[in-house]
Design an enzyme around this catalytic site. Structure first.
Site, short mmCIF file in Angstrom:
data_model
loop_
_atom_site.label_atom_id
_atom_site.label_comp_id
_atom_site.label_asym_id
_atom_site.label_seq_id
_atom_site.Cartn_x
_atom_site.Cartn_y
_atom_site.Cartn_z
N HIS A 19 23.23 50.35 69.06
CA HIS A 19 21.73 50.06 69.05
C HIS A 19 21.18 49.33 70.25
CE1 HIS A 19 18.03 49.11 67.10
NE2 HIS A 19 17.88 48.09 67.95
N GLU A 20 22.03 48.21 70.57
CA GLU A 20 21.69 47.22 71.85
C GLU A 20 21.99 48.06 73.11
OE1 GLU A 20 20.13 44.96 71.25
OE2 GLU A 20 20.31 44.59 69.43
N HIS A 23 18.94 49.99 74.18
CA HIS A 23 18.07 49.10 74.92
C HIS A 23 18.51 48.73 76.14
CE1 HIS A 23 15.77 48.63 71.16
NE2 HIS A 23 16.58 47.66 70.62
#
Length: 360
Positions: A19-20, A23
């Protein structure tokens, strides 16, 4: 318990990292500086500095974050003119939306990759299209179907597995079906109208399903998939989980499904441990399912979540200016209250199930 805890940490670690990473890569692609890439919250246990980014593992393994240059309110005004181009705040609405959305998108992508690799390497195990038992007083018994019959065709559609039979019969709406079966080397033709029968769906609701009244032998066969078939199944499974998850949330809010079904970290740890013990394939399949759930939850329009940030960016795109700091802070506080309440409720459900034997 130790096995479940380790499995939980692995699951959360993989999901948070992916997920990170979404980003992080989107920020870099848009020219935004990244100051911190952290797995976990709280005190930093391990730290590694590379260029302008500090990579770290923090003490509380229940999430993570990417701290971008100029992301926090007022931080962009403190930047030197030479660093202004690295500021998240100074990027276009479209670029900022891309950075925010990349986290959930990477969670969906992880699920697709896992499903694809599983189908490509392991294929499918499917039920033989053979009758193991004929249910008493059923449409199949009335038509003359017998134990051992092999279903070859239904309405001119070739049958390869018992799953094909279930799918076609369920979608028949009760209309007569022309069925070809092989019995002791000979082909026999039957016309059978499926009958409605009450049953429970995944949400525990009573529904009517159309059935012939036959039960399979339980024997399976291995069906290898080519790359295109594996990709198609991966997309289909990911879409199916998205649809099922959203439907579950809607049914909880409308009261059709009990909120007692909501689980938290304890339940995830327990199931993760069970899947890890069942084997590697089961464990990474579970990671894929949770990854889709995480992607969906993060897109909910609740401040603090990615969906909340996308909501603010959508408002900014429409009105031509950012949402005021006062409104944003108020909404963020509201979001924190909502998430905290949901987390407490999920923990409560887990603890009740644990003491009642539901999480054995």
């Amino acid at each position: 318990m130790g096995h479940s805890l380790l499995a939980f940490i692995v699951v959360i670690g993989v999901l948070v990292f992916v997920h990170e990473l979404g980003h992080f890569l989107a920020a870099r692609a848009c020219g935004v500086g990244v100051e911190v890439f952290s797995l976990g919250f709280g005190p930093k246990i391990l730290k590694l500095k590379r260029a302008t980014t500090q990579y770290c593992i923090s003490a509380i393994p229940l999430g993570g974050y990417v701290k971008m240059t100029g992301e926090e309110p007022g931080a962009a005004q403190l930047l030197n003119e030479s660093d202004r181009h690295l500021s998240y705040t100074h990027k276009s609405v479209g670029q900022r939306a891309l950075i925010v959305a990349a986290g959930p998108v990477f969670n969906f992508f992880l699920a697709l990759v896992i499903f694809y690799l599983l189908y490509q390497t392991c294929g499918l195990y499917m039920g033989l299209p053979q009758v193991g038992e004929v249910v008493q007083n059923s449409a199949a018994m009335a038509a003359g179907i017998k134990e051992g019959d092999i279903i070859k065709e239904i309405d001119d559609t070739p049958i390869h597995s018992f799953e094909d039979i279930s799918r076609i019969v369920s979608n028949s709406e009760g209309k007569p079906l022309a069925i070809l079966v092989e019995r002791e080397g000979q082909v026999h033709s039957f016309t059978i109208s499926p009958q409605p029968r009450e049953g429970k769906n995944l949400f525990g609701e009573t529904v009517n399903r159309f059935v012939l009244g036959i039960i399979g032998t339980g024997e399976t066969f291995h069906n290898p998939l080519n790359p295109l078939e594996a990709a198609s199944r991966a997309v289909s499974d990911t879409y199916g989980i998205v649809k099922l998850t959203l439907l579950s949330v809607v049914k909880m809010f409308t009261g059709a499904v009990s909120t007692d079904n909501m689980g938290g970290p304890i339940m995830i740890a327990k199931v993760a441990g069970d899947q890890a013990r069942a084997g590697f394939e089961h464990f990474i399949w579970f990671i894929a399912i949770i990854s889709v759930n995480l992607g969906i939850i993060n897109l909910f329009p609740i401040p603090v979540l990615d969906g909340g940030h996308l909501l603010f960016l959508s408002i900014e795109a429409v009105k031509g200016s950012p949402v005021s700091t006062r409104v944003r802070e108020t909404m963020v506080k509201f979001g924190v209250v909502v998430l905290t309440t949901l987390m407490i409720f999920a923990f409560y459900n887990d603890i009740v199930k644990l003491f009642n034997g539901g999480l054995q």
